[in-house]
Design a protein around this motif. Structure first.
Motif, mmCIF file in Angstrom:
data_model
loop_
_atom_site.group_PDB
_atom_site.id
_atom_site.type_symbol
_atom_site.label_atom_id
_atom_site.label_comp_id
_atom_site.label_asym_id
_atom_site.label_seq_id
_atom_site.Cartn_x
_atom_site.Cartn_y
_atom_site.Cartn_z
ATOM 1 N N VAL A 1 4.466 86.605 83.372
ATOM 2 C CA VAL A 1 5.247 87.808 83.670
ATOM 3 C C VAL A 1 4.469 89.090 83.415
ATOM 4 N N SER A 2 3.632 89.127 82.381
ATOM 5 C CA SER A 2 2.871 90.357 82.122
ATOM 6 C C SER A 2 1.868 90.635 83.230
ATOM 7 N N ASP A 3 1.347 89.570 83.857
ATOM 8 C CA ASP A 3 0.449 89.761 85.006
ATOM 9 C C ASP A 3 1.207 90.374 86.176
ATOM 10 N N LEU A 4 2.412 89.874 86.438
ATOM 11 C CA LEU A 4 3.216 90.432 87.520
ATOM 12 C C LEU A 4 3.539 91.903 87.264
ATOM 13 N N ILE A 5 3.939 92.222 86.041
ATOM 14 C CA ILE A 5 4.259 93.617 85.707
ATOM 15 C C ILE A 5 3.023 94.495 85.873
ATOM 16 N N ASP A 6 1.880 93.993 85.470
ATOM 17 C CA ASP A 6 0.633 94.739 85.640
ATOM 18 C C ASP A 6 0.373 95.027 87.114
ATOM 19 N N ALA A 7 0.633 94.046 87.978
ATOM 20 C CA ALA A 7 0.444 94.251 89.417
ATOM 21 C C ALA A 7 1.415 95.290 89.962
ATOM 22 N N ILE A 8 2.663 95.236 89.507
ATOM 23 C CA ILE A 8 3.663 96.211 89.961
ATOM 24 C C ILE A 8 3.213 97.629 89.614
ATOM 25 N N LEU A 9 2.784 97.827 88.377
ATOM 26 C CA LEU A 9 2.366 99.159 87.956
ATOM 27 C C LEU A 9 1.079 99.587 88.652
ATOM 28 N N HIS A 10 0.204 98.626 88.921
ATOM 29 C CA HIS A 10 -1.064 98.941 89.585
ATOM 30 C C HIS A 10 -0.839 99.532 90.971
ATOM 31 N N PHE A 11 0.153 98.985 91.702
ATOM 32 C CA PHE A 11 0.339 99.399 93.092
ATOM 33 C C PHE A 11 1.477 100.396 93.307
ATOM 34 N N THR A 12 2.447 100.410 92.398
ATOM 35 C CA THR A 12 3.656 101.202 92.628
ATOM 36 C C THR A 12 3.353 102.678 92.843
ATOM 37 N N PHE A 13 2.480 103.227 92.058
ATOM 38 C CA PHE A 13 2.213 104.663 92.143
ATOM 39 C C PHE A 13 1.131 104.984 93.165
ATOM 40 N N ARG A 14 0.792 103.950 93.989
ATOM 41 C CA ARG A 14 -0.137 104.151 95.092
ATOM 42 C C ARG A 14 0.514 103.787 96.430
ATOM 43 N N ILE A 15 1.840 103.742 96.457
ATOM 44 C CA ILE A 15 2.540 103.353 97.673
ATOM 45 C C ILE A 15 2.258 104.363 98.785
ATOM 46 N N THR A 16 1.940 103.827 99.957
ATOM 47 C CA THR A 16 1.705 104.686 101.120
ATOM 48 C C THR A 16 2.894 104.619 102.067
ATOM 49 N N GLU A 17 2.868 105.435 103.097
ATOM 50 C CA GLU A 17 3.967 105.474 104.077
ATOM 51 C C GLU A 17 4.137 104.114 104.735
ATOM 52 N N GLY B 1 7.256 83.209 81.252
ATOM 53 C CA GLY B 1 6.890 84.012 80.098
ATOM 54 C C GLY B 1 8.044 84.088 79.112
ATOM 55 N N PRO B 2 8.027 85.039 78.168
ATOM 56 C CA PRO B 2 9.119 85.182 77.206
ATOM 57 C C PRO B 2 10.439 85.520 77.905
ATOM 58 N N ARG B 3 11.554 85.127 77.287
ATOM 59 C CA ARG B 3 12.916 85.433 77.749
ATOM 60 C C ARG B 3 13.364 84.577 78.935
ATOM 61 N N LEU B 4 12.767 83.414 79.129
ATOM 62 C CA LEU B 4 13.218 82.528 80.204
ATOM 63 C C LEU B 4 14.672 82.128 80.001
ATOM 64 N N THR B 5 15.414 82.034 81.099
ATOM 65 C CA THR B 5 16.812 81.599 81.035
ATOM 66 C C THR B 5 17.074 80.363 81.892
ATOM 67 N N HIS B 6 16.104 79.959 82.690
ATOM 68 C CA HIS B 6 16.242 78.777 83.532
ATOM 69 C C HIS B 6 14.849 78.397 84.035
ATOM 70 N N GLY B 7 14.784 77.343 84.822
ATOM 71 C CA GLY B 7 13.499 76.906 85.352
ATOM 72 C C GLY B 7 12.978 75.684 84.618
ATOM 73 N N VAL B 8 11.869 75.140 85.108
ATOM 74 C CA VAL B 8 11.388 73.846 84.635
ATOM 75 C C VAL B 8 10.982 73.884 83.165
ATOM 76 N N ILE B 9 10.299 74.918 82.711
ATOM 77 C CA ILE B 9 9.893 74.994 81.304
ATOM 78 C C ILE B 9 11.118 75.081 80.401
ATOM 79 N N SER C 1 13.664 93.242 82.648
ATOM 80 C CA SER C 1 13.573 93.764 81.284
ATOM 81 C C SER C 1 12.116 93.969 80.878
ATOM 82 N N HIS C 2 11.233 93.082 81.327
ATOM 83 C CA HIS C 2 9.807 93.268 81.057
ATOM 84 C C HIS C 2 9.283 94.503 81.788
ATOM 85 N N LEU C 3 9.791 94.751 82.988
ATOM 86 C CA LEU C 3 9.388 95.950 83.717
ATOM 87 C C LEU C 3 9.878 97.207 83.000
ATOM 88 N N CYS C 4 11.109 97.188 82.516
ATOM 89 C CA CYS C 4 11.625 98.333 81.749
ATOM 90 C C CYS C 4 10.749 98.590 80.534
#
Length: 318
Positions: free
Chosen positions: A223-239, A186-194, A14-17
């Motif tokens: 989570v925002s750091d992870l999403i930032d990483a996804i967007l940073h690399f996704t549009f630079r995917i190579t073969e 991050g926000p919207r946690l549904t399980h885990g230690v926190i 949902s954060h990625l969306c």
């Protein structure tokens, strides 16, 4: 551009969306249309409710392990890229029922890849995990760490999914990006230690039962750091297949998390009790460290340290 997010109503999905809907392809100056697929077994409509009415967003309540149903969506929507985040994220649940991982983690990957092959979609992002490495607590884990031996059904299903992606990518000339990341918070946690600590302390602020000995120590990424990483690399995917360890600087012990939760809740009289043992449950890796040299060299670094991510996540989930 049209992006298909499988598992898009979940915590990370949902954060990625959110991020994709606000993103623009710079060279074209156009936004991204987002197609979300989720069976809502772990995700929720609440996570996507704030944008479900947008013209640029489409939601399908569908089991991603159902190849026929998923192929219908691929045929109708014709996505340019697929973000595959559907999986069982409750590792303790699958420890009791390993079939959960076969259906929700491994089978969803096979279904996604099969639909991509049939419809000619070439670009994939896959959310993998540090659990594929197994218990190598004395090693600094990097992308070339040998002898991957998962000790949880979750880690095994993710590693099997990576193998499927490797084969499908080679056989179908795809471009695949795989992230192995540790605990995401991050926000919207549904399980885990926190989530568990907050829930327990709301029921009884004087006692907190901690699984294991509390010395379990792992890196946590916001989570925002992870999403930032996804967007940073996704549009630079190579073969071919590109693989990164993605994480934050530092690590945080379970005891430290308990102390942070108590401090943020204003609790000073709480006594900690331990179930004992070095792991919280069978299949849990009590300690590991990540080498982030490759992802840092590629131009990305997390904004928050592990401890900072924990404290911020506690505040946002109170």
């Amino acid at each position: 551009m049209k992006a298909l997010v499988v598992g898009g109503a979940g915590f990370i999905g949902s954060h990625l969306c959110d991020a994709l809907l606000e993103c623009q392809i710079l060279e074209e100056g156009k936004g991204i249309k987002v197609v979300c697929v989720d069976d809502l077994s772990l995700g929720s409509e609440e996570n996507i409710g704030h944008f479900i009415a947008r013209d640029s967003f489409t939601f399908y309540k569908t089991d991603a392990s159902d190849i026929d149903a998923l192929e219908d969506i691929f045929q109708k929507e014709r996505p340019d890229i697929v973000f595959h985040l559907a999986a069982n994220s409750d590792i303790q649940a699958s420890a009791k029922r390993p079939e959960i991982e076969f259906k929700n983690t491994y089978s969803t990957t096979f279904a996604v890849l099969s639909c991509m092959r049939k419809t000619g979609v070439k670009r994939l992002f896959f959310a993998s995990t540090s659990a594929v490495y197994g218990d190598k607590r004395e090693m600094l884990l990097d992308e070339n760490t040998p002898n991957l031996m998962p000790i949880s059904y979750y880690g095994a299903a993710k590693l099997g999914s990576e193998a499927l992606i490797s084969a499908f990518t080679y056989m179908n000339d795809m471009q695949s990006l795989i992230f192995r990341f540790p605990n995401v918070i991050g926000p919207r946690l549904t399980h885990g230690v926190i989530y568990d600590f907050i829930r327990k302390l709301r029921n009884n602020s004087l006692k907190l039962v901690i699984l294991g000995d509390g010395k379990q120590t792992k890196p946590y990424i916001y989570v925002s750091d992870l999403i930032d990483a996804i967007l940073h690399f996704t549009f630079r995917i190579t073969e071919g297949v590109t693989l990164y360890n993605v994480g934050a600087e530092g690590d945080t012990s379970v005891n430290k998390i308990a102390e942070i939760v108590c401090a943020e809740m204003g609790l000073t009289e709480t006594k900690f009790e331990y179930t004992g043992g070095e792991s919280g449950w069978k299949g849990d890796v009590p300690k590991f460290g990540y080498c982030l040299d490759k992802v840092h060299s590629a131009g990305w670094k997390a904004k928050y340290t592990s401890d900072e991510a924990v404290r911020l996540s506690v505040r946002e989930n109170l």
